[in-house]
Scaffold this motif. Structure first.
Motif, PDB file in Angstrom:
ATOM      1  N   LEU A  21      46.801  37.950  39.989  1.00 11.21           N
ATOM      2  CA  LEU A  21      45.722  38.444  39.145  1.00 11.21           C
ATOM      3  C   LEU A  21      45.329  39.865  39.518  1.00 11.21           C
ATOM      4  O   LEU A  21      45.072  40.704  38.646  1.00 11.21           O
ATOM      5  CB  LEU A  21      44.514  37.516  39.274  1.00 11.21           C
ATOM      6  N   TRP A  64      44.827  43.788  37.019  1.00 10.76           N
ATOM      7  CA  TRP A  64      43.572  44.492  36.778  1.00 10.76           C
ATOM      8  C   TRP A  64      43.788  46.000  36.827  1.00 10.76           C
ATOM      9  O   TRP A  64      43.607  46.637  37.871  1.00 10.76           O
ATOM     10  CB  TRP A  64      42.522  44.068  37.795  1.00 10.76           C
ATOM     11  N   LEU A 106      42.013  42.680  31.419  1.00 12.54           N
ATOM     12  CA  LEU A 106      42.032  41.353  32.027  1.00 12.54           C
ATOM     13  C   LEU A 106      43.004  40.433  31.300  1.00 12.54           C
ATOM     14  O   LEU A 106      43.274  40.603  30.110  1.00 12.54           O
ATOM     15  CB  LEU A 106      40.631  40.737  31.981  1.00 12.54           C
ATOM     16  N   HIS A 107      43.478  39.436  32.019  1.00 13.14           N
ATOM     17  CA  HIS A 107      44.352  38.423  31.422  1.00 13.14           C
ATOM     18  C   HIS A 107      43.615  37.637  30.350  1.00 13.14           C
ATOM     19  O   HIS A 107      44.147  37.356  29.286  1.00 13.14           O
ATOM     20  CB  HIS A 107      44.869  37.492  32.529  1.00 13.14           C
ATOM     21  N   GLY A 108      42.400  37.235  30.642  1.00 11.51           N
ATOM     22  CA  GLY A 108      41.550  36.584  29.653  1.00 11.51           C
ATOM     23  C   GLY A 108      41.533  35.073  29.701  1.00 11.51           C
ATOM     24  O   GLY A 108      40.530  34.448  29.361  1.00 11.51           O
ATOM     25  N   PHE A 160      43.244  33.252  32.483  1.00  7.82           N
ATOM     26  CA  PHE A 160      44.034  33.063  33.700  1.00  7.82           C
ATOM     27  C   PHE A 160      43.695  31.762  34.410  1.00  7.82           C
ATOM     28  O   PHE A 160      42.533  31.405  34.566  1.00  7.82           O
ATOM     29  CB  PHE A 160      43.792  34.233  34.651  1.00  7.82           C
ATOM     30  N   PRO A 206      48.725  35.698  28.265  1.00  2.00           N
ATOM     31  CA  PRO A 206      47.388  36.296  28.276  1.00  2.00           C
ATOM     32  C   PRO A 206      46.713  36.247  26.906  1.00  2.00           C
ATOM     33  O   PRO A 206      47.383  36.256  25.876  1.00  2.00           O
ATOM     34  CB  PRO A 206      47.670  37.749  28.685  1.00  2.00           C
ATOM     35  N   SER A 255      36.242  42.418  36.378  1.00  2.00           N
ATOM     36  CA  SER A 255      37.208  41.537  37.012  1.00  2.00           C
ATOM     37  C   SER A 255      36.657  40.135  37.262  1.00  2.00           C
ATOM     38  O   SER A 255      37.399  39.150  37.180  1.00  2.00           O
ATOM     39  CB  SER A 255      37.667  42.148  38.340  1.00  2.00           C
ATOM     40  N   ASP A 301      37.527  37.429  34.721  1.00  2.00           N
ATOM     41  CA  ASP A 301      38.875  36.866  34.803  1.00  2.00           C
ATOM     42  C   ASP A 301      38.981  35.863  35.941  1.00  2.00           C
ATOM     43  O   ASP A 301      39.576  34.797  35.787  1.00  2.00           O
ATOM     44  CB  ASP A 301      39.873  38.000  35.033  1.00  2.00           C
TER      45      ASP A 301
END
Length: 299
Positions: free
Chosen positions: A132, A136, A193-195, A197, A215, A222, A225
């Protein structure tokens, strides 16, 4: 090939589109067109697969193993494509080229049956957190990604509606919404961000040991996430007599290891757990709702 959508996908789309979904009806034709356009040879449909897309294991024209992913508009595949392109394989699956239909992505082949979740819990959290961190990065200039404020704003409206109809969840919803307001008042520097995760979104790879997939990118702080990772394996946490204290230690450990403010992580963990619990209740997944709301109560 028939490109029959797995039952898991059909059920999940039925929860979000109870009146039917034209995308599923068109899926076999879309898949055949995508395969033809990229000159791929189909190996098989990945089963049980995901809840928001059809995943087909293929070989490209030069024999390279790859994945063809097809997702409906509500899954925002264009946003996923943009995020993967920006990451360029750093911490995430590599986006491959190809002239494909809208909603189709050709991706690097990972090991779909081996996720970080297969590791012991402490090791899984460590590897997931490390993955992760690599994601970022500063968002691209002039980006069109949804922001955390926008996404949680939509979610907050739905949460209020459920709380009005279900008074027993109102105290947790009120606490989650209050936390959101405080968090948005002075957010840290935004990142891509992955959104969505979690441990199951980190698969074993050949290019790197672990890479993130799937994602639903968003731009914000951060801690938003990381909040989803805090509740991973929530069913195991609930089953433990020390689940509440274990959760608080996990918040502290993850915040310290990724240099995220602990209280901000706790706040976003509360909001996201309540939002997920309320949403599960709304679509009839009562067991999931109970677990998530009990977890939220510990925060």
């Amino acid at each position: 090939m028939a490109f029959e959508p797995p039952r898991r996908l059909v059920k999940a789309l039925g929860e979000t589109a109870p009146d039917g979904d034209d995308w599923l009806e068109e899926l076999p034709r879309t898949a055949r067109r995508a395969v033809a356009l990229c000159g791929a040879t189909v190996e098989r449909v990945q089963v049980p697969g995901g809840r928001s897309s059809l995943v087909v294991l293929v070989h490209t024209a030069d024999g390279t193993p790859a994945v063809l992913k097809l997702a409906p508009p509500r899954a925002r595949p264009g946003s996923e494509r943009a995020a993967l392109a920006h990451w360029g394989g750093r911490g995430a699956v590599q986006l491959l080229g190809g002239d494909l239909p809208e909603g189709a992505l050709l991706l690097e082949r990972l090991h779909p049956d081996v996720s970080v979740r297969s590791l012991p819990e402490s090791k899984a959290l460590l590897e997931a957190a490390g993955t992760l961190r690599r994601l970022w990065v500063e968002p691209p200039a002039g980006h069109a990604f949804e922001t955390v404020a926008e996404r949680t704003g939509r979610q907050a409206e739905a949460m209020r509606a459920v709380a009005e109809a279900e008074p027993e969840v109102a105290p947790l919803v009120d606490a989650a919404l209050a936390a959101r307001e405080d968090l948005l008042a002075a957010p840290p520097e935004p990142r891509l961000l992955h959104g969505t995760f979690r441990q199951s979104k980190v698969l074993a790879g050949d290019r790197m040991p672990w890479l993130a997939v799937g994602p639903d990118p968003v731009v914000g702080e951060s801690a938003f996430d990381l909040a989803r990772l805090v509740r991973d394996r929530v069913e195991d946490l609930i089953a433990q007599p020390s689940g509440a204290s274990t959760t608080r230690r996990r918040v502290k450990r993850l915040a310290e290891s990724l240099e995220v403010d602990q209280e901000r992580l706790r706040g976003w963990t509360l909001f996201r757990a309540v939002e997920s619990g309320v949403r599960a209740h709304r679509v009839g997944r009562e067991r999931d709702a109970e677990l998530l709301l009990e977890f939220a109560g510990w925060l």
